[in-house]
Design an enzyme around this catalytic site. Structure first.
Site, short mmCIF file in Angstrom:
data_model
loop_
_atom_site.label_atom_id
_atom_site.label_comp_id
_atom_site.label_asym_id
_atom_site.label_seq_id
_atom_site.Cartn_x
_atom_site.Cartn_y
_atom_site.Cartn_z
CE LYS A 113 -4.06 -2.09 1.94
NZ LYS A 113 -5.14 -2.08 3.08
CE LYS A 196 -7.02 -8.35 -0.28
NZ LYS A 196 -6.81 -7.96 0.82
CE LYS A 199 -13.49 -4.08 2.82
NZ LYS A 199 -12.94 -3.60 4.16
P1 TYM Z 1 -10.54 -5.85 5.60
O1 TYM Z 1 -11.71 -4.95 5.89
O2 TYM Z 1 -9.42 -5.65 4.57
O3 TYM Z 1 -11.00 -7.13 5.45
C1 TYM Z 1 -11.90 -7.94 6.24
C2 TYM Z 1 -11.53 -9.26 6.33
O4 TYM Z 1 -11.87 -9.95 5.16
C3 TYM Z 1 -10.80 -10.62 4.60
N1 TYM Z 1 -10.84 -10.55 3.06
C4 TYM Z 1 -10.57 -11.52 2.29
N2 TYM Z 1 -10.63 -12.93 2.58
C5 TYM Z 1 -10.52 -13.55 1.51
N3 TYM Z 1 -10.44 -13.12 0.25
C6 TYM Z 1 -10.44 -11.90 0.03
N4 TYM Z 1 -10.27 -11.58 -1.29
C7 TYM Z 1 -10.52 -11.05 1.07
N5 TYM Z 1 -10.48 -9.82 1.15
C8 TYM Z 1 -10.64 -9.42 2.52
C9 TYM Z 1 -9.62 -10.18 5.41
O5 TYM Z 1 -8.58 -11.07 5.42
C10 TYM Z 1 -10.31 -9.88 6.78
O6 TYM Z 1 -10.29 -10.94 7.68
N6 TYM Z 1 -7.04 -5.28 9.37
C11 TYM Z 1 -8.30 -5.83 8.95
C12 TYM Z 1 -9.43 -5.22 9.90
C13 TYM Z 1 -9.20 -5.51 11.10
C14 TYM Z 1 -9.26 -6.83 11.93
C15 TYM Z 1 -8.68 -6.38 13.21
C16 TYM Z 1 -9.18 -8.04 11.65
C17 TYM Z 1 -8.81 -4.59 12.17
N7 TYM Z 1 -8.45 -5.16 13.34
C18 TYM Z 1 -8.68 -7.31 14.40
C19 TYM Z 1 -9.06 -9.07 12.89
C20 TYM Z 1 -8.62 -8.54 14.16
C21 TYM Z 1 -8.66 -5.59 7.66
O7 TYM Z 1 -8.34 -4.57 7.19
O8 TYM Z 1 -9.67 -6.27 7.05
#
Ligand code: TYM
Length: 330
Positions: A113, A196, A199
């Site tokens: 990023k 991947k 969003k």
């Molecule tokens: P975020 O918002 O990017 O994504 C949320 C969750 O979705 C999963 N994910 C995917 N899994 C499979 N294939 C994909 N293409 C895909 N895109 C997204 C991500 O792995 C995630 O589990 N940092 C985290 C949010 C967060 C968090 C935490 C998660 C903040 N604090 C504490 C767990 C525990 C994030 O940006 O997720």
């Protein structure tokens, strides 16, 4: 009383994807009865890049309604907004000081990023993003964190920092385990199955299925997914990433094994296979969207978030007290 805690979070983006659902939310929903469960909206993580305040507010509501639509029950799971529980910020600050610059520089998400930001200057928010995540998890004495594969490195850092803190200051934090499901942990972009599903999809969003996509449009996206010329429905991520991705999507939604899918499609073309995947995804979206409409009520969502924050704060403040005491701060 369930003893073990499960927790996960999603950044509010205004539009969650099939990747978010299959990689994280579904795994959480399937286990919410077995744990003392917490799910939150990571709005502090959202502001690591500039946001439009009104859009962010809407995105938070959208995310809570989507959690409910995906099958999370506030009667079983504590649903809250990260910024409502101030302990996240404080423990995040403390955990940043336990961390080496090198550890944060090595994070692949940061490397990836920050490349996009390098011209305008890289935000420190992007750099310390993982230490806030560490705090999110440790505050609730979490045993298990269901996430997609892209979060694995952040989870390893969480364990490392918890262990480091415990060694320096005495036993304070429980070391959490990550749960990365064997199938669907990295759903790929339908147009570029080497990346991947994200969003923000570069350009026309044809590679990303959003949970709020018009069902017919979502089906079209599946039908026009990039595949290969091998013309055999077979799970081989290296040589057939597009088909393998569609097989993962199908298998994760229906529970059918790769072997069984391969057997059913022996000698058949991709068209028929894609039609089935499109149908299954379309039905899933229809169900989620119908429930979303039911829950898309700001009064109801405010109440859920208020109740959730009150409950979460009790646990978070206990943990923070333990940590500040260990540090000699109180
Ligand atoms: P975020 O918002 O990017 O994504 C949320 C969750 O979705 C999963 N994910 C995917 N899994 C499979 N294939 C994909 N293409 C895909 N895109 C997204 C991500 O792995 C995630 O589990 N940092 C985290 C949010 C967060 C968090 C935490 C998660 C903040 N604090 C504490 C767990 C525990 C994030 O940006 O997720």
């Amino acid at each position: 009383m369930k003893e073990k805690v499960m927790l996960t979070g999603v950044r509010p983006s205004g539009n969650l994807t099939l990747g978010n659902y299959l990689g994280a939310i579904k795994n959480f929903v399937d286990r919410q009865d077995a744990y003392n469960s917490y799910i939150f909206i990571a709005d502090l993580h959202a502001i690591t890049s500039p946001q439009n305040p009104q859009k962010l507010k809407e995105a938070v509501y959208n995310c809570v309604a989507m959690y409910l639509a995906c099958g999370i029950y506030p009667s079983k799971t504590i649903v809250f907004k990260q910024s409502d529980v101030l302990e996240h910020g404080t423990l995040g600050f403390i955990m940043t000081f336990q961390t080496k610059m090198g550890e944060l520089s090595r994070m692949t998400q940061f490397k990836y990023k920050s490349l996009a930001q390098s011209k305008a200057g890289v935000d420190t928010g992007l750099f310390v993003y993982p230490t806030l995540m560490v705090a999110d998890i440790l505050l609730y004495n979490t045993s298990i964190v269901p996430v997609g594969k892209d979060q694995q490195q952040h989870m390893e850092l969480t364990r490392d920092l918890a262990e480091r803190f415990n060694k320096r200051y005495g036993n304070t934090f429980l070391l959490p385990d990550v749960y990365i499901a064997p199938v669907g942990n990295k759903i790929l972009n339908l147009q570029n199955p080497l990346e991947k599903m994200n969003k923000s999809d570069n350009g026309d969003n044809k590679g990303t299925i959003f949970l709020m996509d018009d069902v017919e449009i979502a089906k079209k996206k599946i039908m026009s997914a990039k595949t290969d010329s091998i013309a055999r429905v077979h799970f081989d991520e290296e040589n057939q990433p597009g088909i393998s991705n569609l097989m993962s999507i199908l298998s994760k939604i229906t529970g059918e094994s790769f072997e069984s899918i391969e057997n059913r499609y022996k000698g058949k073309g991709y068209g028929e296979f894609k039609r089935e995947v499109a149908e299954v995804v379309g039905n899933l979206l229809k169900e989620i969207q119908a429930r979303y409409e039911k829950f898309n009520d700001k009064k109801l969502l405010d109440k859920i978030l208020y109740d959730g924050a009150c409950k979460a704060q009790i646990v978070a403040s206990e943990t923070l007290k333990r940590a500040t005491k260990a540090l000699g701060l109180n």
